[in-house]
Design an enzyme around this catalytic site. Sequence first.
Site, PDB file in Angstrom:
ATOM      1  N   HIS A   1      -2.615  63.898  49.400  1.00 16.06           N
ATOM      2  CA  HIS A   1      -3.757  64.156  48.845  1.00 16.06           C
ATOM      3  C   HIS A   1      -4.963  63.536  49.377  1.00 16.06           C
ATOM      4  O   HIS A   1      -5.026  62.147  49.492  1.00 16.06           O
ATOM      5  CB  HIS A   1      -3.550  63.794  47.310  1.00 16.06           C
ATOM      6  CG  HIS A   1      -4.779  64.425  46.351  1.00 16.06           C
ATOM      7  ND1 HIS A   1      -4.589  65.519  46.179  1.00 16.06           N
ATOM      8  CD2 HIS A   1      -5.461  63.814  45.440  1.00 16.06           C
ATOM      9  CE1 HIS A   1      -5.781  65.910  45.433  1.00 16.06           C
ATOM     10  NE2 HIS A   1      -6.241  64.701  44.905  1.00 16.06           N
TER      11      HIS A   1
ATOM     12  N   CYS B   1     -23.335  62.003  17.468  1.00 15.33           N
ATOM     13  CA  CYS B   1     -22.334  61.472  16.587  1.00 15.33           C
ATOM     14  C   CYS B   1     -20.826  62.095  16.862  1.00 15.33           C
ATOM     15  O   CYS B   1     -20.723  62.908  17.654  1.00 15.33           O
ATOM     16  CB  CYS B   1     -22.921  61.886  15.259  1.00 15.33           C
ATOM     17  SG  CYS B   1     -24.741  61.570  14.887  1.00 15.33           S
ATOM     18  N   MET B   2     -20.181  61.576  15.885  1.00 14.89           N
ATOM     19  CA  MET B   2     -18.804  61.963  16.104  1.00 14.89           C
ATOM     20  C   MET B   2     -18.616  63.540  15.508  1.00 14.89           C
ATOM     21  O   MET B   2     -17.690  64.216  16.397  1.00 14.89           O
ATOM     22  CB  MET B   2     -17.996  61.232  15.019  1.00 14.89           C
ATOM     23  CG  MET B   2     -16.260  61.492  15.080  1.00 14.89           C
ATOM     24  SD  MET B   2     -15.277  60.351  13.947  1.00 14.89           S
ATOM     25  CE  MET B   2     -15.532  58.880  14.421  1.00 14.89           C
ATOM     26  N   ASP B   3     -19.270  64.058  14.892  1.00 14.32           N
ATOM     27  CA  ASP B   3     -19.139  65.356  14.423  1.00 14.32           C
ATOM     28  C   ASP B   3     -20.325  66.086  14.744  1.00 14.32           C
ATOM     29  O   ASP B   3     -20.251  67.486  14.259  1.00 14.32           O
ATOM     30  CB  ASP B   3     -18.926  65.531  12.605  1.00 14.32           C
ATOM     31  CG  ASP B   3     -17.945  64.356  12.114  1.00 14.32           C
ATOM     32  OD1 ASP B   3     -17.029  64.301  12.774  1.00 14.32           O
ATOM     33  OD2 ASP B   3     -18.149  63.444  11.236  1.00 14.32           O
TER      34      ASP B   3
ATOM     35  N   ARG C   1      -2.875  55.648  46.035  1.00 18.47           N
ATOM     36  CA  ARG C   1      -2.506  56.085  45.047  1.00 18.47           C
ATOM     37  C   ARG C   1      -1.112  56.140  44.612  1.00 18.47           C
ATOM     38  O   ARG C   1      -0.387  55.520  45.255  1.00 18.47           O
ATOM     39  CB  ARG C   1      -3.314  56.984  44.045  1.00 18.47           C
ATOM     40  CG  ARG C   1      -3.232  57.097  42.547  1.00 18.47           C
ATOM     41  CD  ARG C   1      -4.228  58.249  42.024  1.00 18.47           C
ATOM     42  NE  ARG C   1      -3.919  59.495  42.598  1.00 18.47           N
ATOM     43  CZ  ARG C   1      -4.679  60.769  42.326  1.00 18.47           C
ATOM     44  NH1 ARG C   1      -5.564  60.662  41.561  1.00 18.47           N
ATOM     45  NH2 ARG C   1      -4.043  61.982  42.747  1.00 18.47           N
TER      46      ARG C   1
ATOM     47  N   LYS D   1      -2.490  71.519  35.310  1.00 19.07           N
ATOM     48  CA  LYS D   1      -2.346  70.333  34.391  1.00 19.07           C
ATOM     49  C   LYS D   1      -3.412  70.171  33.581  1.00 19.07           C
ATOM     50  O   LYS D   1      -4.385  70.772  33.362  1.00 19.07           O
ATOM     51  CB  LYS D   1      -2.268  69.151  35.384  1.00 19.07           C
ATOM     52  CG  LYS D   1      -3.437  68.900  36.097  1.00 19.07           C
ATOM     53  CD  LYS D   1      -3.252  67.714  36.917  1.00 19.07           C
ATOM     54  CE  LYS D   1      -4.751  67.442  37.693  1.00 19.07           C
ATOM     55  NZ  LYS D   1      -4.388  66.030  38.621  1.00 19.07           N
TER      56      LYS D   1
ATOM     57  N   TYR E   1     -28.483  58.063  15.076  1.00 19.86           N
ATOM     58  CA  TYR E   1     -28.410  56.752  14.566  1.00 19.86           C
ATOM     59  C   TYR E   1     -28.786  55.776  15.727  1.00 19.86           C
ATOM     60  O   TYR E   1     -29.050  56.338  16.848  1.00 19.86           O
ATOM     61  CB  TYR E   1     -26.702  56.489  15.208  1.00 19.86           C
ATOM     62  CG  TYR E   1     -25.813  56.988  14.185  1.00 19.86           C
ATOM     63  CD1 TYR E   1     -25.795  56.499  12.762  1.00 19.86           C
ATOM     64  CD2 TYR E   1     -24.794  57.716  14.357  1.00 19.86           C
ATOM     65  CE1 TYR E   1     -24.868  56.898  11.741  1.00 19.86           C
ATOM     66  CE2 TYR E   1     -23.697  58.229  13.304  1.00 19.86           C
ATOM     67  CZ  TYR E   1     -23.865  57.849  12.001  1.00 19.86           C
ATOM     68  OH  TYR E   1     -22.997  58.250  10.984  1.00 19.86           O
TER      69      TYR E   1
ATOM     70  N   ARG F   1      -3.792  73.537  47.361  1.00 20.25           N
ATOM     71  CA  ARG F   1      -3.756  73.367  45.720  1.00 20.25           C
ATOM     72  C   ARG F   1      -5.094  73.209  45.150  1.00 20.25           C
ATOM     73  O   ARG F   1      -5.774  72.379  45.477  1.00 20.25           O
ATOM     74  CB  ARG F   1      -2.984  71.832  45.527  1.00 20.25           C
ATOM     75  CG  ARG F   1      -1.870  71.695  46.239  1.00 20.25           C
ATOM     76  CD  ARG F   1      -1.214  70.178  45.832  1.00 20.25           C
ATOM     77  NE  ARG F   1      -2.399  69.094  46.321  1.00 20.25           N
ATOM     78  CZ  ARG F   1      -2.390  68.474  47.342  1.00 20.25           C
ATOM     79  NH1 ARG F   1      -1.499  68.907  48.408  1.00 20.25           N
ATOM     80  NH2 ARG F   1      -3.237  67.756  47.574  1.00 20.25           N
TER      81      ARG F   1
END
Length: 389
Positions: A167, A314-316, A135, A42, A267, A223
Amino acid sequence: MSDPVPTRAEIVVDLAAVRHNVRILKDLVSVDGPVQLMAVVKADGYGHGMVEVAAAARDAGADWLGVATIEEALTLRAAGDHGHLLCWLSAPGDDFAAAVAAGVELTAYSVAELEEIAAVGPARVQLKVDTGLSRGGASRSEWEHLFAVASDLERQGRITVTGIWSHFAASDEPAHPANDAQEAAFREALALADAAGLDPDVTHLANSAATLLRPSSHFDLVRCGIATYGLDPAPGTSPRVGLRPAMTVRARLVMSKVVRAGEGVSYGHTWYADEDTTVGVVPVGYGEGVPRAAGNTAHVWVDDSQRPIRGRVCMDQLVVELHGELPPTGTEVVLFGPGDLGEPTAQDWADAVDTISYEIVTRVGGRLTRRHVHTDTDTDTEDSVRTTR
């Protein structure tokens, strides 16, 4: 890991490691008798590539594949997989008819869901019981009614009940009292199912941690999710059985530079150099799934040494300290890998940001490309493909 073609950043997945892990797990559970193995693929194979990992697991002898959603199951069928395939998470409006037509085995948590599946049958269905995770799965008060309805639908030829399962909540903590309680509850559920006239092909409870730590819970099938990918489901507790991590995340430096004593990095200046040093810029960030919390906590591998991340991710981009060295642009950076050379592992990153290795490998992606290799033959299975997240 060397590559003659410069690459900004990529995920490299060793399918030979996947096959190796599946064989080890199959051998482990076969010691005391025939137990089948399900490779859980999955969430795009926990970030490793669902279709490719599924094929490798099948090659190594996986009896079943497991996915969460019907869409994942249908993707595997479209890719040519025709073996036992279990799907366990559905929502109102899901295309049960397409799944049934494709030979996917569906999971029912409730009588209402079971009847919805039966309406497009005949369907192969497994029943999930909640033994204490609280769950998904039928609650204890609903077991007998669910089993009675399933038995009646089976007599009508509208479904075939192929499995009953549950589970664990705490199988990575062997001494946790929930484990004994859940296994006892599962055995009670099986007795009630038998009394209702059900005779499933497989019963299963064990996930990766229970596969390694709780043989009494193996039943007919185990599993294996995270263990398929070579990562430890219970760090510090699991026996060493020779699993090999399959994923390496690598990039190349785009710059190295001098930072003077007292200067801040990234930052918010959450890190200041206490002496003159050097840093390198790595072109990946939280846009690629690198945890922002890795700033000032995690390490990467550059020039045969672990280098600390300095300042905020940072993002990049992220910045690593190079301790006075100025490697050239294009120098390889390994964020994490198997650890064979001393590089950080996914577990190291998980420890650094207070999470689990599952999250580290599953979330990484974004603009990274993914490449599948076989270390036993040293040939790529195909050209790099962009991940879709």
